[in-house]
Design a protein around this motif. Structure first.
Motif, PDB file in Angstrom:
ATOM      1  N   GLY A 106      92.409 157.191  -3.686  1.00 31.97           N
ATOM      2  CA  GLY A 106      93.820 157.331  -4.006  1.00 31.97           C
ATOM      3  C   GLY A 106      94.083 158.620  -4.755  1.00 31.97           C
ATOM      4  O   GLY A 106      93.214 159.128  -5.480  1.00 31.97           O
ATOM      5  N   GLN A 108      98.414 159.518   8.964  1.00 30.22           N
ATOM      6  CA  GLN A 108      98.046 158.150   8.606  1.00 30.22           C
ATOM      7  C   GLN A 108      97.221 158.129   7.332  1.00 30.22           C
ATOM      8  O   GLN A 108      96.340 158.960   7.111  1.00 30.22           O
ATOM      9  CB  GLN A 108      97.258 157.511   9.747  1.00 30.22           C
ATOM     10  CG  GLN A 108      96.972 156.034   9.556  1.00 30.22           C
ATOM     11  CD  GLN A 108      96.333 155.423  10.792  1.00 30.22           C
ATOM     12  OE1 GLN A 108      96.123 156.088  11.794  1.00 30.22           O
ATOM     13  NE2 GLN A 108      96.027 154.125  10.712  1.00 30.22           N
ATOM     14  N   SER A 109      97.475 157.135   6.491  1.00 38.84           N
ATOM     15  CA  SER A 109      96.703 156.964   5.265  1.00 38.84           C
ATOM     16  C   SER A 109      95.294 156.488   5.587  1.00 38.84           C
ATOM     17  O   SER A 109      95.040 155.892   6.643  1.00 38.84           O
ATOM     18  CB  SER A 109      97.382 155.950   4.341  1.00 38.84           C
ATOM     19  OG  SER A 109      98.664 156.401   3.954  1.00 38.84           O
ATOM     20  N   GLU A 127      96.804 158.678   0.547  1.00 35.29           N
ATOM     21  CA  GLU A 127      98.071 158.761   1.262  1.00 35.29           C
ATOM     22  C   GLU A 127      98.513 160.221   1.412  1.00 35.29           C
ATOM     23  O   GLU A 127      98.681 160.923   0.414  1.00 35.29           O
ATOM     24  CB  GLU A 127      99.151 157.980   0.522  1.00 35.29           C
ATOM     25  CG  GLU A 127      98.872 156.494   0.429  1.00 35.29           C
ATOM     26  CD  GLU A 127      99.982 155.748  -0.283  1.00 35.29           C
ATOM     27  OE1 GLU A 127     100.958 156.401  -0.714  1.00 35.29           O
ATOM     28  OE2 GLU A 127      99.872 154.511  -0.401  1.00 35.29           O
ATOM     29  N   SER A 186     101.126 163.161   1.840  1.00 37.52           N
ATOM     30  CA  SER A 186     102.533 163.410   1.549  1.00 37.52           C
ATOM     31  C   SER A 186     102.663 164.846   1.073  1.00 37.52           C
ATOM     32  O   SER A 186     101.687 165.454   0.626  1.00 37.52           O
ATOM     33  CB  SER A 186     103.075 162.462   0.475  1.00 37.52           C
ATOM     34  OG  SER A 186     102.578 162.800  -0.815  1.00 37.52           O
TER      35      SER A 186
END
Length: 307
Positions: free
Chosen positions: A202, A238-239, A244, A246
């Motif tokens: 993450g 895609q994560s 993730e 962005s």
């Protein structure tokens, strides 16, 4: 290129506070401003994305195309990394030297022995002609299992003998250098790729994870210089578990990485310079969105909505 740290004092974190926490009180516009501040201040290096829309490895690249992209990068860095020495890729270090830039030049090795020989001999000639500051013999060859460790060691040994005055290394994921001590011993310098994203980390843990990757390679190198040859974060796609893509995460990762590289005097070749559509195939949709500039060579993140 010198980086004017005094311009970033408002963003310096107190000792012991994780850098990610600084972003809690920053608006997207604040983050965009800092991203531009870091970029314009000058970064350690960029991986040179050579392929335009509709191109892919095997396409013969022109001098004009390389020169145009080099002109875009030059105001922001003094170093570029190339991945191959044939099919127009050999123009990257030549043109970089015209622009007064340092080069990390890679010979792409795979399963095709004839092409491997072409790559190796071109790398050697480029080095002898003064276009190579660091020579990279192969990129993630062991990860892909394209060559055996013994085969790779033979090639590294040959290249070192042919260009004894140029530091020679091999590029792979950071953990390979601990797991393959013979490869590490053969390298003059350790070229490690550090991707928290590809390990599903993450964003809030990504900066610490990337540092751990670097220090893992540093310990394996036992005193040898370590250069981060690739690290970055995608802006779309895609994560992967907790990782993730962005625009905001891509900007923040860029800021974190490059401020740390400056603070610690670590050489980093950021991945990547331009988006490349062909990477959708091998990496899924996220593969096309690692650039700081988009596929049309326009700087990302500066116009429109940021998320």
């Amino acid at each position: 290129m010198s980086f004017r740290k005094e311009r970033l004092q408002n963003f310096k974190r107190p000792e012991g506070i994780r850098k990610e926490l600084l972003y809690d009180e920053k608006s997207p516009e604040d983050i965009k401003s800092l991203f531009l501040e870091v970029l314009h201040g000058g970064v350690s290096g960029f991986c040179f994305s050579i392929y335009e829309e509709g191109q892919k490895p095997g396409t013969i690249i022109s001098d004009a195309q390389v020169r145009r992209r080099m002109q875009i990068l030059k105001p922001y860095t003094n170093s570029v990394r190339s991945f191959s020495c044939i099919e127009g890729n050999e123009l990257v270090p030549k043109i970089a030297k015209e622009f007064g830039m340092k080069t990390l030049v890679g010979a792409w090795l795979g399963t095709d022995k004839e092409k491997n020989l072409q790559e190796i001999m071109s790398l050697i000639q480029l080095a002898r002609d003064g276009y190579v500051d660091y020579a990279a013999v192969g990129n993630e060859v062991l990860y892909r299992k394209d060559l055996t460790e013994h085969e790779l060691l033979e090639i590294i040994s040959y290249v070192k003998k042919e260009i004894p005055d140029i530091p020679v290394g091999y590029v792979d994921a950071y953990y390979e250098f601990a797991e393959r001590p013979a490869i590490t011993e053969a390298c003059d310098v350790i070229f490690c790729n550090c991707y928290p994203f590809w390990e599903g980390t993450g964003f809030n843990d990504s900066f610490e994870h990337m540092q751990q990757m670097y220090h893992h390679a540093l310990m394996a190198g036992n005193g040898k210089k370590v250069i981060i040859t690739e690290t970055g974060w995608p802006s779309q796609g895609q994560s992967l578990r907790g990782a993730e893509p962005s625009n905001l995460n891509a900007m923040k990762y860029f800021i974190n990485t490059n401020l740390w590289a400056i603070d610690e005097n670590i050489e980093v070749f950021y991945f990547s310079s331009f988006d490349e559509t062909w990477k959708v195939g091998p990496e899924g949709d996220v593969g096309a969105h690692w650039g700081i500039w988009d596929k049309s060579e326009k700087l990302k993140f500066v116009d429109g909505h940021i998320s």
